[in-house]
Design a protein around this motif. Structure first.
Motif: not given
Lengths: 253, 292
Positions: A84, A87-88, A103, A111-112, A115-116, A118, A160
């Motif tokens: 993860d 991938r981020a 969405l 989103l990323a 969530l990822v 912060r 995105r």
């Protein structure tokens, strides 16, 4: 173009002997590839030559059977590495956009970040709106993806992918699913990203575009790199017989 | 800008042609005939049913024992009191079912060898509880579990609610699972590629889309449960059905059962209409641009 590919000490991406087989079928057969910072590398080859699989191995969506994948010197193909986190650090754009239909466009883009990475919502949305405005989609920020044309959806998907400032951007035939008249707007966005210094690896069938935007073109056939050359040289003076055959077939179409 | 002005120009310029006007007249005649035919056939059918029912030799007797207005009115307060218990059980069970079914569905979609026992347990559970009749689950839970003397004493309605949750979760978890599997894998791929974890992908991407896909099926299960809450009466809980039973014994008349039945229909009816409406809307959206 050559100024952009000026060598930096450590490549952003380094593949060493990457192999992937599905049963008897060897899809990637010992791939060696370096991608320097700010470099744009086009992967070309017939369908089934392994382009998409290669991209999928880089962001660890596809497991590899042998070899190493180094992202800024770190071996990310080591199973002990958190996939993860890797991938981020890598942005991916798909052939069929894969926006989240439930969405809004803005939520897709942020989103990323939220969530990822912060990032607080207000900050993420400010950045997201700025990005959407830069590609002329600010009016669609609150709309859902099905209100957008294919070209607009794909441009939103690209935004995105870059919203979190990834170290590497992977483009998997991003214009293949588009109507011909919508291809131009997507390629223009990719071109502006390349000019802005984004490190890009793209699988593509758009030879003219590869020639114009890519620093290097890598020709894959049956899971092997047949030729890896600067774009100009690749199209004007290919060294390998198979590359010439491939280009001849494409020019004939 | 130019598009809208163009559209307005053509709108003012356009007049329906003679052919179109003739077609419209034809469609109007057809619609009128359809309405007439359906009205006539409804009246004829209703008339036949009424004639058969009222004309039957025992009708006077049946009317007295099942449709006595005085008994209906007299028994109504007790039955309504019982129905309030049904509603409480229904609300508690619905929440329990959604939560437990989601857990079951998630367990069944877990991958990897580590999760095999959980996966197998969830699969075995849904197989078992979809097979056992609800009434048997009610007896086992309602009489068996308190007999263990392990839990503090609870009202029978509590155990009835647990039994409903256990049974309905098995069905609803399968509905959820179908919804989860109907979300295209490319959605999961896109989410994971952004760096979202498995759990984040489930919560933010997969489940919201799955919910949308299975809403009509979920509402249908809710309607089914709405009437099955009446079965807790077998445990002795004084719900609408049990109250009707008591009133029936009191008046030597079956009318209270009919009253309870009608109340259940009234309770379920808004949800039934809503379910139909949601299903129709979903269908319309999926088949947009088609007249067949």
């Amino acid at each position: 173009m050559s100024t952009r590919s000026a060598s930096v000490a450590e490549p952003v991406l380094r593949l060493r002997g990457v192999r992937r087989a599905f049963g008897e079928h060897v899809v990637l057969d010992g791939i060696d590839l370096d991608v320097a910072a700010h470099e744009v590398v086009a992967l070309v080859g017939a369908s089934g030559s392994g382009k998409s699989t290669l991209l999928r191995t880089i962001n660890l969506i596809e497991r590899i059977d042998d070899g190493e994948i180094l992202l800024r010197g770190q071996d990310v193909s080591d199973p002990r590495v958190d996939a993860d986190d890797v991938r981020a650090r890598i942005g991916v754009v798909f052939q069929h956009y894969n926006l989240f239909p439930h969405l809004s466009v803005l939520d897709n883009v942020t989103l990323a970040s939220r969530l990822v990475h912060r990032v607080p919502r207000a900050e993420a949305e400010r950045q997201g709106l700025e990005l959407l405005a830069s590609i002329g989609l600010a009016d669609f920020a609150r709309a859902f993806p099905d209100r957008l044309s294919g070209g607009q959806q794909q441009r939103a998907a690209i935004v995105r992918a870059i919203a979190t400032g990834p170290e590497l951007l992977l483009l998997d035939e991003v214009t293949s699913a588009l109507d011909p008249e919508l291809v131009g707007e997507v390629l223009a966005l990719v071109r502006s990203l390349a000019d802005g210094g984004t490190t890009i690896v793209m699988a593509t069938h758009e030879m003219a575009f590869a020639r114009e935007v890519a620093d290097r073109v890598v020709f894959l056939d049956a899971g092997r790199i047949i030729e890896d050359a600067p774009a100009r040289q690749f199209f004007e003076a290919p060294r390998e017989e198979r590359t010439r055959e491939f280009l001849a077939r494409f020019l004939a179409d | 800008m130019t598009e809208t002005t163009d559209a307005r120009d053509s709108a003012t310029a356009w007049r329906p042609s003679a052919i179109e006007l003739e077609r419209r007249a034809f469609r109007k005649r057809q619609t009128g005939r359809s309405v007439l035919v359906s009205a006539l056939s409804t009246i004829v059918l209703a008339g036949l049913l009424a004639w058969a029912l009222i004309g039957s030799p025992g009708w006077a007797q049946v009317q007295q024992t099942f449709f006595d207005p005085t008994v209906a009115l007299a028994s109504l307060p007790r039955i309504l009191e019982g129905l309030w218990l049904n509603i409480q059980v229904l609300v508690a069970a619905s929440i329990g079912v959604v939560v437990f079914a989601l857990v079951l569905a998630t367990l069944r979609t877990l991958r990897g060898p580590v999760f095999f026992p959980l996966r197998a347990l969830a699969a075995g559970y849904t197989d078992l509880f979809r097979g056992v009749p609800l009434i048997i689950v009610l007896y086992l839970i309602g009489y068996g579990v308190p007999g263990l003397d392990f839990f503090p004493r609870m009202p029978v309605a509590f155990w009835g609610t647990i039994a409903l949750i256990l049974t309905y979760s098995a069905y609803v978890s399968e509905v959820f699972r179908a919804g989860i599997e109907a979300v295209h894998p490319s959605q999961r791929l896109a989410a994971r590629s952004l760096g979202l974890s498995h759990g984040q992908t489930m919560r933010r991407i997969v489940l919201p889309q799955a919910f949308r896909k299975v809403t009509p099926a979920l509402m249908n299960d809710f309607v089914a449960m709405q009437k099955d809450v009446g079965l807790i009466s077998v445990l002795g809980a004084v719900d609408a059905v049990r109250a009707a039973q008591i009133e029936t014994a009191h008046y030597f008349n079956f009318t209270p059962y009919v009253v309870a039945g009608l109340l259940f229909v009234l309770l379920a009816w808004p949800m039934i209409r809503l379910t139909d409406w949601v299903s129709a809307r979903t269908r319309a959206r999926e088949q947009v641009g088609s007249i067949v």
